[in-house]
Design an enzyme around this catalytic site. Structure first.
Site, PDB file in Angstrom:
ATOM      1  N   GLY A  35      -1.655  -7.990  17.314  1.00  0.00           N
ATOM      2  CA  GLY A  35      -3.044  -7.754  17.674  1.00  0.00           C
ATOM      3  C   GLY A  35      -3.265  -7.076  19.016  1.00  0.00           C
ATOM      4  O   GLY A  35      -4.358  -7.157  19.573  1.00  0.00           O
ATOM      5  N   ASN A  37      -3.594  -3.953  19.558  1.00  0.00           N
ATOM      6  CA  ASN A  37      -4.640  -2.932  19.386  1.00  0.00           C
ATOM      7  C   ASN A  37      -6.019  -3.568  19.284  1.00  0.00           C
ATOM      8  O   ASN A  37      -6.997  -3.040  19.817  1.00  0.00           O
ATOM      9  CB  ASN A  37      -4.341  -2.060  18.162  1.00  0.00           C
ATOM     10  CG  ASN A  37      -3.300  -1.006  18.466  1.00  0.00           C
ATOM     11  OD1 ASN A  37      -3.581  -0.014  19.131  1.00  0.00           O
ATOM     12  ND2 ASN A  37      -2.065  -1.244  18.024  1.00  0.00           N
ATOM     13  N   ARG A 115      -1.255  -3.869   5.060  1.00  0.00           N
ATOM     14  CA  ARG A 115      -1.560  -3.819   3.629  1.00  0.00           C
ATOM     15  C   ARG A 115      -2.035  -2.415   3.290  1.00  0.00           C
ATOM     16  O   ARG A 115      -2.742  -1.790   4.094  1.00  0.00           O
ATOM     17  CB  ARG A 115      -2.690  -4.824   3.255  1.00  0.00           C
ATOM     18  CG  ARG A 115      -2.495  -6.237   3.728  1.00  0.00           C
ATOM     19  CD  ARG A 115      -1.263  -6.911   3.185  1.00  0.00           C
ATOM     20  NE  ARG A 115      -1.204  -6.953   1.732  1.00  0.00           N
ATOM     21  CZ  ARG A 115      -0.098  -7.246   1.054  1.00  0.00           C
ATOM     22  NH1 ARG A 115       1.030  -7.515   1.686  1.00  0.00           N
ATOM     23  NH2 ARG A 115      -0.110  -7.260  -0.257  1.00  0.00           N
ATOM     24  N   ASN A 131      -7.346   3.973  10.690  1.00  0.00           N
ATOM     25  CA  ASN A 131      -6.033   3.327  10.749  1.00  0.00           C
ATOM     26  C   ASN A 131      -5.242   3.895  11.918  1.00  0.00           C
ATOM     27  O   ASN A 131      -5.461   5.035  12.331  1.00  0.00           O
ATOM     28  CB  ASN A 131      -5.266   3.577   9.446  1.00  0.00           C
ATOM     29  CG  ASN A 131      -3.917   2.878   9.424  1.00  0.00           C
ATOM     30  OD1 ASN A 131      -3.800   1.706   9.806  1.00  0.00           O
ATOM     31  ND2 ASN A 131      -2.882   3.585   8.998  1.00  0.00           N
ATOM     32  N   HIS A 133      -1.193   4.545  13.231  1.00  0.00           N
ATOM     33  CA  HIS A 133       0.180   4.612  12.720  1.00  0.00           C
ATOM     34  C   HIS A 133       1.104   5.058  13.849  1.00  0.00           C
ATOM     35  O   HIS A 133       0.769   6.001  14.571  1.00  0.00           O
ATOM     36  CB  HIS A 133       0.239   5.597  11.545  1.00  0.00           C
ATOM     37  CG  HIS A 133       1.587   5.676  10.921  1.00  0.00           C
ATOM     38  ND1 HIS A 133       2.074   4.705  10.070  1.00  0.00           N
ATOM     39  CD2 HIS A 133       2.587   6.595  11.052  1.00  0.00           C
ATOM     40  CE1 HIS A 133       3.295   5.030   9.690  1.00  0.00           C
ATOM     41  NE2 HIS A 133       3.633   6.167  10.282  1.00  0.00           N
ATOM     42  N   VAL A 168      -1.410   6.764   1.286  1.00  0.00           N
ATOM     43  CA  VAL A 168      -0.950   6.075   2.502  1.00  0.00           C
ATOM     44  C   VAL A 168      -0.744   7.051   3.665  1.00  0.00           C
ATOM     45  O   VAL A 168      -0.114   8.099   3.501  1.00  0.00           O
ATOM     46  CB  VAL A 168       0.382   5.341   2.207  1.00  0.00           C
ATOM     47  CG1 VAL A 168       0.928   4.686   3.466  1.00  0.00           C
ATOM     48  CG2 VAL A 168       0.180   4.309   1.120  1.00  0.00           C
ATOM     49  N   ASP A 169      -1.273   6.702   4.830  1.00  0.00           N
ATOM     50  CA  ASP A 169      -1.034   7.433   6.084  1.00  0.00           C
ATOM     51  C   ASP A 169      -1.320   8.930   5.970  1.00  0.00           C
ATOM     52  O   ASP A 169      -0.588   9.755   6.515  1.00  0.00           O
ATOM     53  CB  ASP A 169       0.421   7.218   6.567  1.00  0.00           C
ATOM     54  CG  ASP A 169       0.698   5.756   6.911  1.00  0.00           C
ATOM     55  OD1 ASP A 169      -0.249   5.044   7.284  1.00  0.00           O
ATOM     56  OD2 ASP A 169       1.862   5.335   6.793  1.00  0.00           O
TER      57      ASP A 169
HETATM   58  C1  GRF Z   1       1.187  -0.748  15.695  1.00  0.00           C
HETATM   59  O1  GRF Z   1       2.366  -0.138  16.168  1.00  0.00           O
HETATM   60  C2  GRF Z   1       0.501   0.093  14.661  1.00  0.00           C
HETATM   61  O2  GRF Z   1       0.685   1.463  14.841  1.00  0.00           O
HETATM   62  C3  GRF Z   1       1.172  -0.360  13.398  1.00  0.00           C
HETATM   63  O3  GRF Z   1       1.359  -1.746  13.562  1.00  0.00           O
HETATM   64  C4  GRF Z   1       1.470  -2.031  14.953  1.00  0.00           C
HETATM   65  C5  GRF Z   1       0.462  -3.121  15.265  1.00  0.00           C
HETATM   66  O4  GRF Z   1       0.566  -3.564  16.588  1.00  0.00           O
HETATM   67  N1  GRF Z   1       0.372  -0.005  12.245  1.00  0.00           N
HETATM   68  P1  GRF Z   1      -0.464  -4.650  17.162  1.00  0.00           P
HETATM   69  O5  GRF Z   1      -0.506  -5.787  16.155  1.00  0.00           O
HETATM   70  O6  GRF Z   1      -1.802  -3.998  17.329  1.00  0.00           O
HETATM   71  O7  GRF Z   1       0.131  -5.086  18.451  1.00  0.00           O
END
Ligand code: GRF
Length: 215
Positions: A35, A37, A115, A131, A133, A168-169
């Protein structure tokens, strides 16, 4: 603009100067793990760098560390555990959509949501799902993007924030940051530097997308 990691290239400039005034944008955040981010977004809101609010954080893994971060910022949480849906991904996403709607969110932020979004989620919030990535898409989609970059021997990788579509992505890219790969890098050291940039572009991309995309 200040970038903590001066080895990164970020594009475009973080759009803090055109944050929309007025009613805060309601963000529903989806997270599966640490978490960090989520915390970057919550901190930006608290610091008045992002005109938004987080009415709900949905997580799918009981005990995920993001719960503690949500408590720190007094954000309401809801567990929607995919294991309860026995592989029925549409039904799982249906519950996610129901929870997001109950909380009247405007935008959905997948902040480390491990997911794959089905059409149920994508169609419920068209052009309103973001999203993040950990690679410079379209390179290295899918899982283990950091390891993929190290194995490929590329000298630069990074992170991407994009709109979510049903593949995806692969939705339209909103913002990216580039991070050089150092000879001594391990997956852990590289991911740590990529995450510093993720936290910058996550906030910047939300500001950019929510101020520019409307219908
Ligand atoms: C990040 O590196 C994001 O790009 C990927 O999962 C990770 C999540 O990190 N999809 P956090 O849980 O926000 O620390």
């Amino acid at each position: 603009m200040k970038i903590d990691n001066d080895q990164a290239i970020i594009s475009p400039l973080l759009p803090t100067e055109f944050l929309p005034a007025g009613k805060p944008i309601r963000l529903g955040i989806l997270a599966s793990g640490s978490g960090s981010n989520f915390e970057a977004i919550a901190q930006a809101i608290q610091d008045h760098r992002l005109n938004a609010e987080i009415p709900i954080l949905i997580y799918n893994n009981p005990g995920a560390a993001v719960i503690e971060r949500a408590k720190k910022f007094q954000v309401k949480t809801c567990l929607v555990n995919h294991r309860d849906y026995r592989g029925d991904r549409e039904k799982f996403d249906g519950k996610v959509v129901e929870t997001l709607r109950e909380n009247q969110v405007d935008w959905v932020i997948m902040a480390g949501w491990m997911r794959i979004a089905t059409s149920v989620l994508v169609k419920a919030f068209p052009q309103r799902i973001i999203n993040i990535h950990p690679s410079l898409l379209p390179s290295f989609p899918g899982i283990n993007a950091i390891e993929q970059a190290l194995q490929a021997g590329v000298k630069v990788t990074g992170c991407t924030v994009h709109l979510v579509v049903e593949a995806v992505d692969s939705g339209p890219i909103i913002m990216q940051a580039a991070v050089p790969i150092l000879a001594k890098d391990t997956p852990e050291t590289l991911h740590a530097r990529v995450q510093i940039q993720e936290h910058q572009i996550m906030v910047g991309a939300i500001a950019l997308a929510t101020s520019q995309i409307s219908n």
